[in-house]
Motif scaffolding. Sequence first.
Motif, PDB file in Angstrom:
ATOM      1  N   THR A  10      51.827  10.786  25.401  1.00  0.00           N
ATOM      2  CA  THR A  10      50.606  11.592  25.293  1.00  0.00           C
ATOM      3  C   THR A  10      50.023  11.854  26.668  1.00  0.00           C
ATOM      4  O   THR A  10      49.854  10.934  27.480  1.00  0.00           O
ATOM      5  CB  THR A  10      49.570  10.877  24.417  1.00  0.00           C
ATOM      6  OG1 THR A  10      50.125  10.638  23.116  1.00  0.00           O
ATOM      7  CG2 THR A  10      48.311  11.712  24.279  1.00  0.00           C
ATOM      8  N   CYS A  29      49.839  17.003  16.735  1.00  0.00           N
ATOM      9  CA  CYS A  29      50.541  16.714  17.983  1.00  0.00           C
ATOM     10  C   CYS A  29      51.281  17.969  18.433  1.00  0.00           C
ATOM     11  O   CYS A  29      52.141  18.477  17.706  1.00  0.00           O
ATOM     12  CB  CYS A  29      51.524  15.558  17.788  1.00  0.00           C
ATOM     13  SG  CYS A  29      50.733  13.994  17.312  1.00  0.00           S
ATOM     14  N   LEU A  69      48.863   9.620  30.419  1.00  0.00           N
ATOM     15  CA  LEU A  69      47.605  10.177  29.932  1.00  0.00           C
ATOM     16  C   LEU A  69      46.766  10.715  31.089  1.00  0.00           C
ATOM     17  O   LEU A  69      46.435   9.973  32.026  1.00  0.00           O
ATOM     18  CB  LEU A  69      46.832   9.108  29.162  1.00  0.00           C
ATOM     19  CG  LEU A  69      45.644   9.572  28.330  1.00  0.00           C
ATOM     20  CD1 LEU A  69      46.060  10.619  27.299  1.00  0.00           C
ATOM     21  CD2 LEU A  69      44.975   8.383  27.652  1.00  0.00           C
ATOM     22  N   GLY A 127      52.610  17.170  24.503  1.00  0.00           N
ATOM     23  CA  GLY A 127      51.968  15.931  24.919  1.00  0.00           C
ATOM     24  C   GLY A 127      50.506  15.851  24.543  1.00  0.00           C
ATOM     25  O   GLY A 127      49.829  14.884  24.905  1.00  0.00           O
ATOM     26  N   SER A 128      49.988  16.847  23.790  1.00  0.00           N
ATOM     27  CA  SER A 128      48.567  16.864  23.413  1.00  0.00           C
ATOM     28  C   SER A 128      48.409  16.381  21.974  1.00  0.00           C
ATOM     29  O   SER A 128      49.154  16.787  21.087  1.00  0.00           O
ATOM     30  CB  SER A 128      47.990  18.274  23.549  1.00  0.00           C
ATOM     31  OG  SER A 128      48.088  18.727  24.897  1.00  0.00           O
ATOM     32  N   VAL A 129      47.410  15.521  21.759  1.00  0.00           N
ATOM     33  CA  VAL A 129      47.107  14.981  20.437  1.00  0.00           C
ATOM     34  C   VAL A 129      45.666  15.358  20.107  1.00  0.00           C
ATOM     35  O   VAL A 129      44.737  14.972  20.823  1.00  0.00           O
ATOM     36  CB  VAL A 129      47.304  13.454  20.390  1.00  0.00           C
ATOM     37  CG1 VAL A 129      46.945  12.921  19.012  1.00  0.00           C
ATOM     38  CG2 VAL A 129      48.726  13.082  20.754  1.00  0.00           C
ATOM     39  N   LEU A 146      48.418   5.967  19.865  1.00  0.00           N
ATOM     40  CA  LEU A 146      48.909   7.225  20.425  1.00  0.00           C
ATOM     41  C   LEU A 146      50.371   7.103  20.829  1.00  0.00           C
ATOM     42  O   LEU A 146      50.821   6.026  21.233  1.00  0.00           O
ATOM     43  CB  LEU A 146      48.070   7.629  21.639  1.00  0.00           C
ATOM     44  CG  LEU A 146      46.577   7.858  21.388  1.00  0.00           C
ATOM     45  CD1 LEU A 146      45.870   8.160  22.697  1.00  0.00           C
ATOM     46  CD2 LEU A 146      46.363   8.976  20.390  1.00  0.00           C
ATOM     47  N   CYS A 149      50.582  11.241  14.328  1.00  0.00           N
ATOM     48  CA  CYS A 149      50.968  12.651  14.301  1.00  0.00           C
ATOM     49  C   CYS A 149      50.977  13.223  12.889  1.00  0.00           C
ATOM     50  O   CYS A 149      51.139  14.435  12.721  1.00  0.00           O
ATOM     51  CB  CYS A 149      52.334  12.834  14.961  1.00  0.00           C
ATOM     52  SG  CYS A 149      52.273  12.639  16.768  1.00  0.00           S
ATOM     53  N   PHE A 161      44.369  13.737  25.144  1.00  0.00           N
ATOM     54  CA  PHE A 161      43.905  13.173  23.873  1.00  0.00           C
ATOM     55  C   PHE A 161      42.504  13.683  23.583  1.00  0.00           C
ATOM     56  O   PHE A 161      41.590  13.538  24.406  1.00  0.00           O
ATOM     57  CB  PHE A 161      43.907  11.648  23.935  1.00  0.00           C
ATOM     58  CG  PHE A 161      43.295  10.998  22.719  1.00  0.00           C
ATOM     59  CD1 PHE A 161      43.814  11.210  21.457  1.00  0.00           C
ATOM     60  CD2 PHE A 161      42.186  10.159  22.855  1.00  0.00           C
ATOM     61  CE1 PHE A 161      43.248  10.617  20.341  1.00  0.00           C
ATOM     62  CE2 PHE A 161      41.620   9.558  21.751  1.00  0.00           C
ATOM     63  CZ  PHE A 161      42.156   9.791  20.490  1.00  0.00           C
TER      64      PHE A 161
END
Length: 376
Positions: free
Chosen positions: A199, A177, A223, A180-182, A195, A172, A202
């Motif tokens: 997450t 980040c 995910l 919950g989205s990276v 991760l 992060c 992704f």
Amino acid sequence: MRMLVRLVFGLFVLKAAVASPRFSRQVDLDTYDSVNYDMDLDNINLETQDNYDYEEGLTIDDPQIEIGTLAPPDYNYPEPEESLETQTDVEEEEEEEELPLKPQLVPQGSGGSGVLMGPDTQKEEGLLPSVPKTPQEGAGAVEGSVSSGLPEPDEPDEPDEPVVDRRGMPTCLLCTCLGGSVYCDDLKLDSVPPLPKDTTHFYARYNRITKINKSDFASMNKLKRIDLTANEITSVDDRAFMGLPELEELVIRENHIPQLPALPETMTLIDASNNDIGSKGIHREAFKDMTGLLYLYITDNHIDYIPVPLPDSLRSLHLQRNNIQMMHEDTFCNLKDFNYIRNALEDIRLDGNPINLSRTPQAYICLPRIPIGDLI
């Protein structure tokens, strides 16, 4: 008689003034205050005449004695101060024109402003605007040449950005980040970073990832979407995505993947376009149990058949620009049940394949639309 004395006296005074050495410089000043001069002459003549008549008894017959007695030997007229100052200014201007201008830099600490000064620093007319130096001046430049600040043709170009060792850096901190989205797009990554456990989405597009390991997404129970578009992936572990119970969307387009890995039954979108998937690159009945699959895109690969059976939930099938040469009549429809209609599958793309769709007319009787492709 008085007029004659005045005339003779004026002529003698004029002769004395012409003989004076300052006459050449004061020609235009000889008429200085002519009205006052005439009045002074009248007074002088009157006084002279009275003296002649009553004191010494002199007569007019000898004017040389009278004039010689009254006239001063060297009569000097007063010079106006303005004319002297004007001539001084003219001389100074001529000297300034002859002297070359030698700029001097006034030190900052001595009350100056760092501007260039002329020869006479006391005059405001001598101030010259300061010219800022460019960083290239005086720093290794050839004398007589002006540096433009651009790199020389032989000099190597500097890299766009410094090389940063991203190994061991918190994800992060390296990526972005949001909930919950990276987002790890365009970071020149060569592997999937660790991760966070929570997450859900992704994104690692436009990187240099070459391989997907089974451990890259281990224990990622939340995910739902993985997007690895435009990397350099050449190998994917066959069970790399099977341990993801919530995975729904997988986008691995624009890579060099030779085989589509096994995927969980929860998939709704699969996009493996622009890869190197061949005839043996898809598992047998790979999509049969995906009851929620909606979109299947395998364009621009090397497959030579339609990967049947396809789930009834499928809405869009894109297989254009492959090597598909034939299709069976039961590829989409059930020949044993003529009442069977596949209403969901409205978008089938087979253009760019060496197949003639007109040879299998019975294969489309259950579809709401005929596939797009060559009919001749």
